[in-house]
Design a protein around this motif. Sequence first.
Motif, PDB file in Angstrom:
ATOM      1  N   SER A   1       0.797  -1.202   0.022  1.00 28.44           N
ATOM      2  CA  SER A   1       0.078  -0.030   0.116  1.00 28.44           C
ATOM      3  C   SER A   1       0.939   1.148  -0.170  1.00 28.44           C
ATOM      4  N   ILE A   2       1.916   1.152   0.857  1.00 32.01           N
ATOM      5  CA  ILE A   2       2.876   2.428   0.826  1.00 32.01           C
ATOM      6  C   ILE A   2       3.602   2.403  -0.598  1.00 32.01           C
ATOM      7  N   ILE A   3       3.924   1.489  -1.275  1.00 35.09           N
ATOM      8  CA  ILE A   3       4.631   1.775  -2.559  1.00 35.09           C
ATOM      9  C   ILE A   3       3.585   2.220  -3.590  1.00 35.09           C
ATOM     10  N   GLY A   4       2.333   1.611  -3.503  1.00 35.30           N
ATOM     11  CA  GLY A   4       1.501   2.228  -4.018  1.00 35.30           C
ATOM     12  C   GLY A   4       1.004   3.699  -4.008  1.00 35.30           C
ATOM     13  N   LEU A   5       1.096   4.163  -2.639  1.00 33.35           N
ATOM     14  CA  LEU A   5       0.851   5.682  -2.261  1.00 33.35           C
ATOM     15  C   LEU A   5       1.817   6.343  -2.876  1.00 33.35           C
ATOM     16  N   VAL A   6       3.126   5.969  -2.782  1.00 31.76           N
ATOM     17  CA  VAL A   6       4.182   6.942  -3.067  1.00 31.76           C
ATOM     18  C   VAL A   6       4.052   7.047  -4.858  1.00 31.76           C
ATOM     19  N   LYS A   7       3.839   5.951  -5.462  1.00 36.87           N
ATOM     20  CA  LYS A   7       3.684   5.768  -6.897  1.00 36.87           C
ATOM     21  C   LYS A   7       2.594   6.720  -7.464  1.00 36.87           C
TER      22      LYS A   7
END
Length: 432
Positions: free
Chosen positions: A350-356
């Motif tokens: 979820s964090i990787i998705g948020l940053v992207k």
Amino acid sequence: MKTIIEPNSSLIGEIEVPGDKSISHRAIMLSALCPGESVIDNLNLGEDVMNTLKFIQDLGTVSAVNGNRLNVQGGFSGLHAPSNSIWAGNSGTLVRLGAGIATYFPQDTIFVGDNSLSKRPMKRLVEPLSQMGATINGDGKNSTLPLTVSGGRLKGITYVLPVPSAQVKSAIMFASLSAISPTEIVETAMTRVHSEELFKLVGIDLEVSRNGNEHRIYIEPSMPQIPLVIKVPGDPSQAAFFLVGAVVSKQSTVIAKNLYIGRERTGFISVLERMGGKVMIEKSPEGYLPVAKVEARSSKLNSVEVLPDEIPTLIDEIPILAIAAMAAEGVSIFRSVSELRIKESDRVESIIGLVKSFGGRANATNDDLYVTGGFDRSNDPVYVDAKLDHRIAMAAAVGSVMTSRIVEIDGFDGVATSYTNFLEDFKCLNKT
Ligand code: S3P
């Protein structure tokens, strides 16, 4: 349904965030065991905590909520196993600590929850509670919900926690209170100490000793002697959204009042300071729990390396620290974050998705999470799928202040589990 966050560029003002969620859960469960009338002020009113309140009502306590004050008529001798299954919603804390209490009864207590909670492993509870003599059964190899718990007079154990978890520690602590012999719990990394703090407040026979990172808790079986009377301090995990928001945006100052600042909860402040964040802490002199006014201002940030030992002290703040890492110069590294994979969502993904979503760069290798400073500086709207994870949704909202862009968030509803007035408070601080 999409929630739209309008672009603003600064956060300015004073705020009192809701009562701490972890303390609220524990205060409610403990008040069920306390004789007489307990009074809990500044209770967190999110859905998770309300489900915990329903749990103790199902155990036979009588309670009344008035604003954010809760009165509970409790006492161990009046409790019984619930006659219905317990709806834990999204709350891992309710299932894990509640399982500790459910071991008092020979009859089954069954915990059920929403889709996210139903995927989270409860296996880590099975080992210690079974060693104590409880019967605890979940689904499949990870012992997922529905979780069925029964017990009686358990025996005390010595247990070294294999992974740092305040929830598992607290489950054992609750279970140990009605056991026939003492229990000793050993932690090799510090986790939040709210159960220890509250147990002492109601006269439970507890000894805590520390040796470097090793933390031993020795409990003689005993029930609370007096009612619990407490004002729950503000939740640092919620304030973290606004404090980081101030640090990463222009001409911003946020002051969060009445915040719990115990060191096992405020690792995010140390990390922000290491990054160059301007954060001031003014401790309040009185009170049983460590409380302070915390001020954060716009700052120029550098990247940071967060070490494995620090992770339990900021486990819930990594989504918002990932936003800080996007505002920083260089690559930030969060070491040994595998626990994030079993939170309200797989938070590494979820964090990787948020940053992207913000046009930034993040990736995970082995157990480490990397976030590269920088994000897309266009004016295009940002779309975030929060996957109903409250902390991802609130971090996404803060991203709008950092980037001055409209942020459209799917799955924002999850915020109701912990911070019912988040949007109102956010708007009060938001300045164009
Ligand atoms: C909590 C402990 C942490 C934290 C959770 C609340 C608690 O979980 O992530 O939001 O209240 O004890 P773990 O104990 O599983 O690390």
